[in-house]
Design a protein around this motif. Structure first.
Motif, PDB file in Angstrom:
ATOM      1  N   ALA A   1      43.300  39.296  37.982  1.00 37.98           N
ATOM      2  CA  ALA A   1      44.478  39.746  37.232  1.00 37.98           C
ATOM      3  C   ALA A   1      44.843  38.780  36.116  1.00 37.98           C
ATOM      4  O   ALA A   1      45.305  39.188  35.043  1.00 37.98           O
ATOM      5  N   ALA A   2      44.628  37.483  36.342  1.00 42.05           N
ATOM      6  CA  ALA A   2      44.952  36.499  35.305  1.00 42.05           C
ATOM      7  C   ALA A   2      43.927  36.503  34.181  1.00 42.05           C
ATOM      8  O   ALA A   2      44.265  36.262  33.025  1.00 42.05           O
ATOM      9  N   ALA A   3      42.662  36.773  34.514  1.00 44.43           N
ATOM     10  CA  ALA A   3      41.622  36.751  33.478  1.00 44.43           C
ATOM     11  C   ALA A   3      41.680  37.980  32.583  1.00 44.43           C
ATOM     12  O   ALA A   3      41.433  37.896  31.375  1.00 44.43           O
ATOM     13  N   ARG A   4      41.949  39.157  33.155  1.00 43.00           N
ATOM     14  CA  ARG A   4      41.972  40.422  32.406  1.00 43.00           C
ATOM     15  C   ARG A   4      40.630  40.678  31.721  1.00 43.00           C
ATOM     16  O   ARG A   4      40.563  41.161  30.589  1.00 43.00           O
ATOM     17  N   VAL A   5      39.550  40.343  32.428  1.00 40.83           N
ATOM     18  CA  VAL A   5      38.194  40.550  31.935  1.00 40.83           C
ATOM     19  C   VAL A   5      37.440  41.355  32.979  1.00 40.83           C
ATOM     20  O   VAL A   5      37.532  41.074  34.179  1.00 40.83           O
ATOM     21  N   GLU A   6      36.690  42.354  32.536  1.00 38.46           N
ATOM     22  CA  GLU A   6      35.998  43.240  33.463  1.00 38.46           C
ATOM     23  C   GLU A   6      34.975  42.496  34.310  1.00 38.46           C
ATOM     24  O   GLU A   6      34.829  42.759  35.509  1.00 38.46           O
ATOM     25  N   GLU A   7      34.263  41.542  33.704  1.00 39.32           N
ATOM     26  CA  GLU A   7      33.247  40.796  34.443  1.00 39.32           C
ATOM     27  C   GLU A   7      33.868  39.966  35.562  1.00 39.32           C
ATOM     28  O   GLU A   7      33.300  39.861  36.664  1.00 39.32           O
ATOM     29  N   ILE A   8      35.011  39.359  35.308  1.00 34.80           N
ATOM     30  CA  ILE A   8      35.689  38.565  36.340  1.00 34.80           C
ATOM     31  C   ILE A   8      36.191  39.472  37.465  1.00 34.80           C
ATOM     32  O   ILE A   8      36.104  39.126  38.647  1.00 34.80           O
ATOM     33  N   SER A   9      36.710  40.644  37.111  1.00 35.75           N
ATOM     34  CA  SER A   9      37.173  41.587  38.132  1.00 35.75           C
ATOM     35  C   SER A   9      36.016  42.045  39.014  1.00 35.75           C
ATOM     36  O   SER A   9      36.149  42.122  40.246  1.00 35.75           O
ATOM     37  N   SER A  10      34.871  42.340  38.392  1.00 35.15           N
ATOM     38  CA  SER A  10      33.700  42.738  39.179  1.00 35.15           C
ATOM     39  C   SER A  10      33.219  41.600  40.075  1.00 35.15           C
ATOM     40  O   SER A  10      32.827  41.825  41.231  1.00 35.15           O
ATOM     41  N   PHE A  11      33.269  40.378  39.567  1.00 35.19           N
ATOM     42  CA  PHE A  11      32.864  39.219  40.360  1.00 35.19           C
ATOM     43  C   PHE A  11      33.787  39.036  41.567  1.00 35.19           C
ATOM     44  O   PHE A  11      33.316  38.773  42.686  1.00 35.19           O
ATOM     45  N   ALA A  12      35.089  39.162  41.347  1.00 39.12           N
ATOM     46  CA  ALA A  12      36.030  39.021  42.457  1.00 39.12           C
ATOM     47  C   ALA A  12      35.811  40.112  43.502  1.00 39.12           C
ATOM     48  O   ALA A  12      35.807  39.838  44.715  1.00 39.12           O
ATOM     49  N   THR A  13      35.621  41.347  43.054  1.00 39.71           N
ATOM     50  CA  THR A  13      35.366  42.447  43.998  1.00 39.71           C
ATOM     51  C   THR A  13      34.070  42.214  44.769  1.00 39.71           C
ATOM     52  O   THR A  13      33.993  42.476  45.979  1.00 39.71           O
ATOM     53  N   LEU A  14      33.052  41.692  44.084  1.00 38.22           N
ATOM     54  CA  LEU A  14      31.764  41.441  44.742  1.00 38.22           C
ATOM     55  C   LEU A  14      31.896  40.369  45.821  1.00 38.22           C
ATOM     56  O   LEU A  14      31.358  40.508  46.933  1.00 38.22           O
ATOM     57  N   LEU A  15      32.635  39.299  45.533  1.00 37.22           N
ATOM     58  CA  LEU A  15      32.821  38.245  46.532  1.00 37.22           C
ATOM     59  C   LEU A  15      33.648  38.738  47.716  1.00 37.22           C
ATOM     60  O   LEU A  15      33.380  38.375  48.872  1.00 37.22           O
ATOM     61  N   ILE A  16      34.643  39.557  47.451  1.00 37.90           N
ATOM     62  CA  ILE A  16      35.466  40.094  48.533  1.00 37.90           C
ATOM     63  C   ILE A  16      34.628  40.982  49.453  1.00 37.90           C
ATOM     64  O   ILE A  16      34.697  40.885  50.691  1.00 37.90           O
ATOM     65  N   GLN A  17      33.807  41.832  48.849  1.00 34.83           N
ATOM     66  CA  GLN A  17      32.946  42.689  49.666  1.00 34.83           C
ATOM     67  C   GLN A  17      31.910  41.880  50.439  1.00 34.83           C
ATOM     68  O   GLN A  17      31.620  42.166  51.608  1.00 34.83           O
ATOM     69  N   SER A  18      31.348  40.858  49.823  1.00 37.09           N
ATOM     70  CA  SER A  18      30.381  40.013  50.522  1.00 37.09           C
ATOM     71  C   SER A  18      31.036  39.281  51.689  1.00 37.09           C
ATOM     72  O   SER A  18      30.435  39.110  52.761  1.00 37.09           O
ATOM     73  N   ASP A  19      32.284  38.852  51.479  1.00 38.57           N
ATOM     74  CA  ASP A  19      32.990  38.160  52.547  1.00 38.57           C
ATOM     75  C   ASP A  19      33.298  39.097  53.705  1.00 38.57           C
ATOM     76  O   ASP A  19      33.192  38.721  54.879  1.00 38.57           O
ATOM     77  N   LYS A  20      33.666  40.335  53.382  1.00 39.01           N
ATOM     78  CA  LYS A  20      33.995  41.288  54.447  1.00 39.01           C
ATOM     79  C   LYS A  20      32.745  41.753  55.199  1.00 39.01           C
ATOM     80  O   LYS A  20      32.782  41.919  56.415  1.00 39.01           O
TER      81      LYS A  20
END
Length: 322
Positions: A233-252
């Motif tokens: 949310a702070a970055a407001r960049v699509e690549e950062i959002s995809s990276f965060a979603t990818l790490l969350i899914q990998s963690d789950k």
């Protein structure tokens, strides 16, 4: 004394030379003081940058506090600086890197000052220049100056947001590579984020700030999902959002974070290469615009001018004679 100086040329030369020496000495003293001040400011800036994100954050925090005190005083005087579309304005300011709570009010204050100051400056310069100000000129140029003051901050904010987004996108693959090295070396995700954030403080300060903020939130007790989503949310960049979603899914799902980082890093570099190729392919189209605008009229003039001269000299007199 005045009569002696007027009659003696040598005395006049000595007095003028003394005045010239005094003026040169004073100018050199002022230039030396200014240069020493610039050196001190440069040294202080170097020390702040050497301290890393903490020193830069402290300096920026003091600046934000000064702006906050200014807008608070203005609002206590009776002038409201709240925008009607504060949520959208805050999103634009965050995208440009201004995450201070007082940023929307400061932005509104700057626009208000420019709307008043630019027409006033135009009127003042016109009066000082001796130009006559008719009602039409005053209305036309005053309106143009006010519109410039109203919309120039918005254009500058959009340009700054674009530059910030480009800097984050260009530097993010490097941070992924460093993070991959840290994870494969045995560090956990939190330690890898902290290490990469400290290492990239000089080369990519925007990414360093994002990663350092995530690390501090994790140390404060926030969950990994919450911290990563706040980073997106702070970055407001699509690549950062995809990276965060990818790490969350990998963690789950319990998949390997190292493999996830390796695949996403390769994908990010491929995207950066495709963006570079896209810009390279746009160059011929962009070059054609000045070619058509500047060179084509000249070429047409060079090719058609001899024929036009021949028509004027030979064909028109022959048609007139008939």
């Amino acid at each position: 004394m005045v009569e002696f100086l007027a009659s003696n040329s040598l005395a006049r030369i000595l007095v003028l030379a003394t005045l010239f020496a005094l003026i040169v000495g004073v100018a050199m003293l002022l230039m030396g003081a200014i240069s020493r001040r610039a050196v001190v400011k440069s040294d202080l800036r170097t020390l702040v940058e050497a301290r890393g994100p903490s020193g830069t954050a402290g300096l920026r925090k003091r600046q934000d506090d000064a702006w906050s005190r200014l807008v608070d005083r203005i609002e206590r005087a009776g002038l409201t600086l709240e925008d009607t579309k504060s949520d959208r304005l805050r999103d634009k300011l965050v995208a440009a890197g201004y995450d201070s709570p007082a940023a929307p009010r400061v932005y509104t204050l700057i626009r208000l000052v420019l709307v008043i100051a630019l027409p006033t400056a135009y009127v003042g310069l016109s009066l000082l220049g001796g130009a006559e100000l008719s009602f039409f000129k005053l209305y036309l140029f005053g309106s143009i100056a006010a519109l410039v003051g109203l919309y120039a901050p918005a254009l500058w904010l959009r340009a700054k947001a674009d530059r910030r987004t480009e800097a984050i996108i260009n530097g993010f693959p490097d941070s992924l590579d460093l993070m991959l090295v840290c994870v494969e070396a045995g560090l956990g995700l939190e330690a890898a984020l902290d290490r990469v954030g400290r290492e990239m403080a000089s080369s990519h300060p925007l990414i360093s700030k994002l990663l350092t903020t995530v690390t501090l939130q994790l140390r404060a007790g926030a969950s990994r999902e919450t911290a990563l989503r706040k980073m997106a949310a702070a970055a407001r960049v699509e690549e950062i959002s995809s990276f965060a979603t990818l790490l969350i899914q990998s963690d789950k799902l319990g998949t390997s974070i190292a493999q996830t980082l390796r695949v996403y890093s390769a994908e990010m570099r491929e995207r950066r290469r495709m963006r570079a190729e896209e810009k390279a392919h746009r160059i011929p189209v962009l070059i054609s615009i000045p070619l058509v605008t500047c060179m084509l009229p000249v070429m047409i003039g060079v090719l058609m001018l001899p024929a036009a001269i021949r028509v004027v000299r030979q064909l028109l007199p022959a048609m007139g004679g008939e």
